[in-house]
Design a protein around this motif. Structure first.
Motif, PDB file in Angstrom:
ATOM      1  N   GLU B  66       0.829  -1.208   0.000  1.00  0.00           N
ATOM      2  CA  GLU B  66       0.000   0.000   0.000  1.00  0.00           C
ATOM      3  C   GLU B  66       0.860   1.253   0.000  1.00  0.00           C
ATOM      4  OE1 GLU B  66      -3.101   0.171   2.863  1.00  0.00           O
ATOM      5  OE2 GLU B  66      -4.282  -1.216   1.660  1.00  0.00           O
ATOM      6  N   ALA B  67       2.005   1.167   0.680  1.00  0.00           N
ATOM      7  CA  ALA B  67       2.874   2.337   0.782  1.00  0.00           C
ATOM      8  C   ALA B  67       3.878   2.405  -0.366  1.00  0.00           C
ATOM      9  CB  ALA B  67       3.602   2.316   2.116  1.00  0.00           C
ATOM     10  N   GLY B  68       3.868   1.384  -1.243  1.00  0.00           N
ATOM     11  CA  GLY B  68       4.806   1.386  -2.362  1.00  0.00           C
ATOM     12  C   GLY B  68       6.235   1.115  -1.949  1.00  0.00           C
ATOM     13  N   VAL B  69       6.420   0.327  -0.908  1.00  0.00           N
ATOM     14  CA  VAL B  69       7.765   0.004  -0.401  1.00  0.00           C
ATOM     15  C   VAL B  69       8.086  -1.442  -0.754  1.00  0.00           C
ATOM     16  CG1 VAL B  69       9.149  -0.249   1.688  1.00  0.00           C
ATOM     17  CG2 VAL B  69       7.425   1.562   1.552  1.00  0.00           C
ATOM     18  N   LEU B  70       9.297  -1.691  -1.264  1.00  0.00           N
ATOM     19  CA  LEU B  70       9.707  -3.076  -1.523  1.00  0.00           C
ATOM     20  C   LEU B  70       9.847  -3.788  -0.179  1.00  0.00           C
ATOM     21  CD1 LEU B  70      12.469  -3.030  -4.296  1.00  0.00           C
ATOM     22  CD2 LEU B  70      10.258  -4.226  -4.350  1.00  0.00           C
ATOM     23  N   PRO B  71       9.120  -4.874   0.019  1.00  0.00           N
ATOM     24  CA  PRO B  71       9.095  -5.465   1.365  1.00  0.00           C
ATOM     25  C   PRO B  71      10.412  -6.127   1.765  1.00  0.00           C
ATOM     26  CG  PRO B  71       7.234  -6.223   0.025  1.00  0.00           C
ATOM     27  CD  PRO B  71       8.192  -5.556  -0.894  1.00  0.00           C
ATOM     28  N   GLU B  72      10.859  -5.790   2.992  1.00  0.00           N
ATOM     29  CA  GLU B  72      12.007  -6.442   3.637  1.00  0.00           C
ATOM     30  C   GLU B  72      11.451  -7.035   4.929  1.00  0.00           C
ATOM     31  OE1 GLU B  72      15.306  -6.512   2.979  1.00  0.00           O
ATOM     32  OE2 GLU B  72      15.461  -5.097   1.304  1.00  0.00           O
ATOM     33  N   LEU B  73      11.296  -8.344   4.976  1.00  0.00           N
ATOM     34  CA  LEU B  73      10.692  -8.946   6.163  1.00  0.00           C
ATOM     35  C   LEU B  73      11.702  -9.840   6.865  1.00  0.00           C
ATOM     36  CD1 LEU B  73       7.214 -10.088   4.785  1.00  0.00           C
ATOM     37  CD2 LEU B  73       7.994  -7.807   5.398  1.00  0.00           C
ATOM     38  N   LYS B  74      11.587  -9.877   8.173  1.00  0.00           N
ATOM     39  CA  LYS B  74      12.410 -10.800   8.937  1.00  0.00           C
ATOM     40  C   LYS B  74      11.521 -11.491   9.963  1.00  0.00           C
ATOM     41  CE  LYS B  74      16.674 -11.179  11.570  1.00  0.00           C
ATOM     42  NZ  LYS B  74      17.761 -10.463  12.242  1.00  0.00           N
ATOM     43  N   VAL B  75      11.579 -12.807   9.965  1.00  0.00           N
ATOM     44  CA  VAL B  75      10.793 -13.585  10.919  1.00  0.00           C
ATOM     45  C   VAL B  75      11.773 -14.387  11.776  1.00  0.00           C
ATOM     46  CG1 VAL B  75       9.099 -15.432  11.191  1.00  0.00           C
ATOM     47  CG2 VAL B  75       8.846 -13.781   9.322  1.00  0.00           C
ATOM     48  N   THR B  76      11.666 -14.203  13.076  1.00  0.00           N
ATOM     49  CA  THR B  76      12.550 -14.942  13.993  1.00  0.00           C
ATOM     50  C   THR B  76      11.718 -15.853  14.882  1.00  0.00           C
ATOM     51  OG1 THR B  76      14.030 -13.040  14.043  1.00  0.00           O
ATOM     52  CG2 THR B  76      14.310 -14.693  15.780  1.00  0.00           C
ATOM     53  N   VAL B  77      12.098 -17.113  14.944  1.00  0.00           N
ATOM     54  CA  VAL B  77      11.457 -18.057  15.861  1.00  0.00           C
ATOM     55  C   VAL B  77      12.537 -18.593  16.780  1.00  0.00           C
ATOM     56  CG1 VAL B  77      10.246 -20.259  16.099  1.00  0.00           C
ATOM     57  CG2 VAL B  77       9.639 -18.704  14.234  1.00  0.00           C
ATOM     58  N   LYS B  78      12.409 -18.284  18.068  1.00  0.00           N
ATOM     59  CA  LYS B  78      13.455 -18.644  19.026  1.00  0.00           C
ATOM     60  C   LYS B  78      12.843 -19.557  20.073  1.00  0.00           C
ATOM     61  CE  LYS B  78      17.101 -16.297  21.590  1.00  0.00           C
ATOM     62  NZ  LYS B  78      17.591 -14.986  22.056  1.00  0.00           N
ATOM     63  N   GLN B  79      13.473 -20.700  20.294  1.00  0.00           N
ATOM     64  CA  GLN B  79      12.928 -21.647  21.267  1.00  0.00           C
ATOM     65  C   GLN B  79      13.399 -21.257  22.673  1.00  0.00           C
ATOM     66  OE1 GLN B  79      12.985 -25.633  19.959  1.00  0.00           O
ATOM     67  NE2 GLN B  79      11.638 -26.278  21.634  1.00  0.00           N
ATOM     68  N   LEU B  80      12.452 -21.092  23.592  1.00  0.00           N
ATOM     69  CA  LEU B  80      12.790 -20.685  24.961  1.00  0.00           C
ATOM     70  C   LEU B  80      12.674 -21.843  25.940  1.00  0.00           C
ATOM     71  CD1 LEU B  80      10.704 -17.373  25.093  1.00  0.00           C
ATOM     72  CD2 LEU B  80      13.090 -17.632  24.425  1.00  0.00           C
ATOM     73  N   GLY B  81      11.863 -22.835  25.596  1.00  0.00           N
ATOM     74  CA  GLY B  81      11.644 -23.982  26.476  1.00  0.00           C
ATOM     75  C   GLY B  81      11.042 -25.082  25.632  1.00  0.00           C
ATOM     76  N   ILE B  82      10.680 -26.181  26.263  1.00  0.00           N
ATOM     77  CA  ILE B  82      10.167 -27.320  25.491  1.00  0.00           C
ATOM     78  C   ILE B  82       9.063 -26.886  24.536  1.00  0.00           C
ATOM     79  CG2 ILE B  82       9.014 -29.567  25.604  1.00  0.00           C
ATOM     80  CD1 ILE B  82      10.302 -29.922  28.362  1.00  0.00           C
ATOM     81  N   ASP B  83       8.073 -26.170  25.053  1.00  0.00           N
ATOM     82  CA  ASP B  83       6.966 -25.747  24.193  1.00  0.00           C
ATOM     83  C   ASP B  83       6.777 -24.232  24.279  1.00  0.00           C
ATOM     84  OD1 ASP B  83       6.083 -25.573  26.758  1.00  0.00           O
ATOM     85  OD2 ASP B  83       4.188 -26.643  26.423  1.00  0.00           O
ATOM     86  N   ARG B  84       7.882 -23.518  24.525  1.00  0.00           N
ATOM     87  CA  ARG B  84       7.807 -22.072  24.689  1.00  0.00           C
ATOM     88  C   ARG B  84       8.668 -21.398  23.621  1.00  0.00           C
ATOM     89  NH1 ARG B  84       6.179 -18.421  28.911  1.00  0.00           N
ATOM     90  NH2 ARG B  84       4.887 -20.006  29.869  1.00  0.00           N
ATOM     91  N   PHE B  85       8.090 -20.468  22.896  1.00  0.00           N
ATOM     92  CA  PHE B  85       8.812 -19.809  21.807  1.00  0.00           C
ATOM     93  C   PHE B  85       8.629 -18.292  21.841  1.00  0.00           C
ATOM     94  CE2 PHE B  85       8.312 -24.108  20.420  1.00  0.00           C
ATOM     95  CZ  PHE B  85       9.438 -24.387  19.657  1.00  0.00           C
ATOM     96  N   ARG B  86       9.624 -17.614  21.313  1.00  0.00           N
ATOM     97  CA  ARG B  86       9.463 -16.192  21.066  1.00  0.00           C
ATOM     98  C   ARG B  86       9.428 -16.005  19.557  1.00  0.00           C
ATOM     99  NH1 ARG B  86      13.498 -13.676  24.041  1.00  0.00           N
ATOM    100  NH2 ARG B  86      11.968 -13.607  25.710  1.00  0.00           N
ATOM    101  N   ILE B  87       8.451 -15.285  19.078  1.00  0.00           N
ATOM    102  CA  ILE B  87       8.334 -15.021  17.643  1.00  0.00           C
ATOM    103  C   ILE B  87       8.451 -13.523  17.418  1.00  0.00           C
ATOM    104  CG2 ILE B  87       6.800 -15.204  15.641  1.00  0.00           C
ATOM    105  CD1 ILE B  87       5.697 -17.707  16.804  1.00  0.00           C
ATOM    106  N   ILE B  88       9.359 -13.155  16.536  1.00  0.00           N
ATOM    107  CA  ILE B  88       9.532 -11.724  16.235  1.00  0.00           C
ATOM    108  C   ILE B  88       9.332 -11.521  14.733  1.00  0.00           C
ATOM    109  CG2 ILE B  88      11.077  -9.725  16.413  1.00  0.00           C
ATOM    110  CD1 ILE B  88      12.718 -11.399  18.455  1.00  0.00           C
ATOM    111  N   MET B  89       8.452 -10.593  14.401  1.00  0.00           N
ATOM    112  CA  MET B  89       8.161 -10.338  12.983  1.00  0.00           C
ATOM    113  C   MET B  89       8.410  -8.855  12.716  1.00  0.00           C
ATOM    114  SD  MET B  89       4.772 -12.735  12.765  1.00  0.00           S
ATOM    115  CE  MET B  89       4.049 -11.984  14.221  1.00  0.00           C
ATOM    116  N   GLU B  90       9.196  -8.595  11.694  1.00  0.00           N
ATOM    117  CA  GLU B  90       9.715  -7.247  11.470  1.00  0.00           C
ATOM    118  C   GLU B  90       9.482  -6.857  10.025  1.00  0.00           C
ATOM    119  OE1 GLU B  90      13.725  -7.283  12.890  1.00  0.00           O
ATOM    120  OE2 GLU B  90      14.148  -5.273  12.149  1.00  0.00           O
TER     121      GLU B  90
END
Lengths: 550, 550
Positions: B66-90
């Motif tokens: 919509e803004a006419g910007v070439l998309p630069e995306l970064k997705v991070t999935v970090k395991q914190l525990g057996i079934d615990r994760f941190r997800i970062i989307m940029e």
């Protein structure tokens, strides 16, 4: 810095964050479902008609049962034009009080059943509003509603739903005296629809509803005449009771909210007061594990402490949740229902002990009808029910179907193409009852495939299947016996002649006797049955209900 | 009067209409989805992780475009525990302005894309809020969000969703200077989840996203290392334009609402101003048919007049809706995408002309990749896309699957068990683009089976299939040719000896020559190929890219 993209479109099309923000606005839940009406079961005109009747009948049965009234329902479908119908749904339930009349029919996500843990057909406060919305979308006509609580007034009103605001818009309201103290609700809708009488149809829906709710009397006044579904019992089922959540099924986020909003003085009384199956010693165990003092005020519990509490709640051994929140159909009524609607040779019903998924109690029931006039060469027919409501759509994506297909039906003497429905003269009825049925869509047409649910349905089918297997075997045996008897009868003249030569008695008299013996079942011919002789016939026990050989 | 029922339960359980009314209350849409989280795609922990990434990536791509910007995306999935994760989307999109920050992430059914007719990935204002709700449900942790519009400030805030009120609850907000004029959004969530790398997984989702959006650069920083999806083009697609509704697709109820809320002075200007493809003469035709004067003020139009107007709108011949509201992937980019991700022998892509269902323009695209390293003995793999978003779940209930299975693939040289996916070394890519994709659930995983949609997808497949058939045939021919050549080569010594006798030349020299001829493809042996002779070999044309017979 990332450059602005090289665009095919003119640069002026590009929006800034401010432009985007300017376009942001609230979407009313009514607008949402107006645009997504297939989510509520309105993706085509014949399904729409069924969905409307279903929502009306579900509400009526819930209301009658809650009020302890034996349900008297009447559903009228009148054709007004090629694709134009008037649908009238009438009940003798408790009615709706004046101050809530408009909201009860004209505001989506509004109702009395969403927040409680107790079995009911409706839950979400969407159903009947969806029907009214569909009518106004397709014909622009308001819903006409009549109701009374049995007091001195009968209310007649017309209403539309203001979808942009998700609010009812009453366009007419008159009051008449209620001399006969009538109570109930009558809803009249004009819709665009298609009327069918095949499988996924209003009459089929009502037939199956009658099977699951044999205490209801339902009259269907359709385009092709009147059909009555008489009640087979006048006893209403025991009312399900509302329960509190069980610690095993609560999610952390919900626990945090409960802690934030509780009126309990301390965390111990919070645990004991707001959960099922947590007594004093369980509460103490939980708190000790979580390293929390029992006198702590809930408001002082931080999120990481709540997380410890949540973990501890899962670790302490607790009794399973109470199950009087569930109202099963019962084995006797399932058998009666099947017998009333199907001409089969054998019926069996199983009510499983209650079980639990995600902390929600549920109970599975299985009914089988076999043989008789059922089609022996087709796949078995599946009757799916959730909280006594027949499910007619989305069969292939339902946990019930999955469970039925995963059972090894060959063990019970039936054919079964791998991974499919069994083949044979069979109707399989499955009832899933729970305080919270996990439907795969708002249209409530299929149950989500939770492993605990599938497992329990399979156990129920296996129970019923073993009983059926005995009958299928004995039926096969008696068929084979019959064939052997027929073979024997063909040889009677030969045998009689031989016996005449041996005994000197007249062969025709012997023939008559042998014939009577064979036909009365006195001749039991064992497996090999190769050489048929009078000696074998002698060993036969007299049958209990024999016709006598005069 | 119908008596109160003879109850199993004590009479005091019975509720009056007043009791029921007391329990009625509003259900917030956030509570609704909290309890029905499977509707949003959160029915289990591995799917939940995928759904979160999907919602984040969809929003980022929409915003960038919509803004006419070439998309630069970064997705991070970090395991914190057996079934615990941190997800970062940029992302590097336009960001969110301060006054809308909380609402854009913390209020369900709120957004800028619902009310407009223009292709976009998100629509309903649910997606990213569902992700935040899931995080708070399973870990109790607030979402951490950073955003800037590229002005002087970077906002960092933490927020929860107050589900009872469906309102955002900001728990922290700090502002930092933005020297580099960074713009975009970063969302960080802590969730309970399961990380997988099989078919229905985050990396597979990103891989397919890269195929459909080759102008995006996506970095995936997963538990098992970094994966980069480079862009293959730096040209953003032409931006889709917002259109007005087409008269053929409008429902009566919506028309009535439009008439009630329009600012147009008269009904003629209303028709011309608020619909696509209605010019002066079309408007006059419609009004004449409806027997309405063109000067009528919209506010004076009664419901039955609106109904006549609605009927007339369907009867007048109008041009199909404009299709610049749709942004196809385009044939060249589909082929590129397939080539980049799959090692096949043959690729083909088809973009169909736009079509219409229920008044909504849509466009179907089909891509096929065949042969090479694709598995020849398995069912074809299906890549489904809706508005450039990969669909990984609910394949069996999707209109796309239905269309693929209904095509007769045997015509194109492929095996196909009846009514199933074709078998062979084949990937089938289908893209459905529309201003309104009729998803079967809020989780947006399958397309509802509208007949117009299925028909058009099948036409697209048939187009592509005919092209594929030519290749499959020629490939089979060359395989058969190769087999014949091998047969020929086995006979070379015999032939050489015969030729030695005929010509007097040394048979070993002839053998070498024949062998070179055969291997260089100069020997073309025609169908019957029963008696191999030097004469036939002579007719062979020299191959263009031959190795030369030194």
């Amino acid at each position: 810095m990332v450059a602005k993209g090289v665009l095919g479109a003119p640069i002026s099309d590009n929006m800034t964050a401010e432009d985007i923000a300017l376009n942001m606005k609230e979407i009313s839940v009514a607008e949402f479902f107006e645009k997504n009406r297939h989510l509520l079961g309105y993706e085509n005109s014949s399904k729409a008609m069924l969905t409307i009747v279903k929502e009306g009948v579900d509400n009526s049965l819930d209301a009658c049962e809650e009020a302890g009234v034996l349900p008297e329902l009447k559903v009228t479908v009148k054709q007004l034009g090629i694709d134009r119908f008037r649908i009238i749904m009438e009940d003798n339930g408790p009615g709706v009080i004046e101050s809530k009349m408009a909201l009860a029919f004209g505001k989506m996500l509004f109702g009395s059943k969403f927040h409680r843990l107790k079995q009911s057909r409706g839950k979400q406060g969407l159903g009947i509003r969806g029907a009214i919305l569909y009518a106004q979308l397709t014909t622009g006509k308001p819903a006409k509603i009549r109701t009374s609580t049995g007091d001195s007034k009968i209310h007649d009103f017309e209403m539309l739903i203001d979808t942009v605001r998700n609010e009812p818009k009453m366009t007419l309201h008159t009051v008449a005296p209620n001399k006969e103290r009538w109570h109930g609700v009558v809803i009249e809708l004009e819709i665009e629809g298609v009327y069918v009488e095949r499988a996924q149809s209003v009459p089929e829906y009502l037939k199956r509803t009658a099977i699951a709710n044999p205490y209801a009397h339902i009259i269907f006044n359709g385009p092709n005449g009147v059909q009555k579904f008489e009640r087979t019992t006048s006893t209403l089922p025991k009312q399900p009771k509302e329960i509190k959540p069980h610690p095993y099924g609560i999610e952390l986020g919900i626990l945090i909210r409960m802690i934030a909003t509780t009126r309990s003085q301390n965390i111990r009384s919070f645990l004991m007061g707001e959960f099922s199956r947590v007594g004093g010693s369980s509460a103490d165990q939980i708190l000790a594990l979580a390293k929390l003092e029992s006198g702590r005020k809930p408001a002082t519990i931080a999120n990481d402490e709540a997380e410890r509490l949540h973990k501890s709640m899962q670790m302490v051994k607790l009794i399973a949740p109470p199950t009087d929140c569930i109202s099963p159909m019962t084995e006797a009524l399932i058998e009666n229902g099947l017998k009333k609607e199907l001409e089969a040779d054998y019926y069996v019903a199983i009510t499983r002990p209650p079980s639990v998924y995600r902390g929600n109690p549920f109970q599975v029931e299985v009914g089988l009808a076999y043989g008789g006039k059922l089609n022996p060469n087709a796949g078995a027919e599946l009757y799916r029910f959730a909280n006594k409501v027949p499910l007619l759509y989305h069969q292939s994506s339902c946990a019930i179907t999955k469970a039925v297909e995963e059972v090894d039906w060959k063990r019970y003497g039936l054919g079964q193409p791998s991974g499919s429905m069994p083949v044979g003269p069979l109707v399989v009825l499955i009832h899933f009852a729970s305080v919270w049925v996990p439907f795969t869509s708002e249209g409530k047409e299929a149950i989500a495939a939770y492993p605990e649910i599938i497992k329990d349905i399979k156990l129920g089918i296996q129970d019923a299947g073993r009983k059926l297997a005995g009958f299928v075997r004995s039926q096969r045996k008696s068929r084979e016996g019959r064939m052997r008897r027929q073979l024997f009868e063909r040889y009677i003249p030969v045998v009689a002649e031989s016996l005449e030569k041996l005994t000197g008695k007249d062969h025709s008299a012997i023939e008559v006797k042998l014939d009577v013996m064979s036909k009365s079942g006195k001749v039991i011919i064992e497996e090999p049955a190769a050489d048929v002789s009078a000696g074998q016939a002698k060993t036969a026990e007299p049958a209990e209900d024999e016709g006598g050989d005069e």
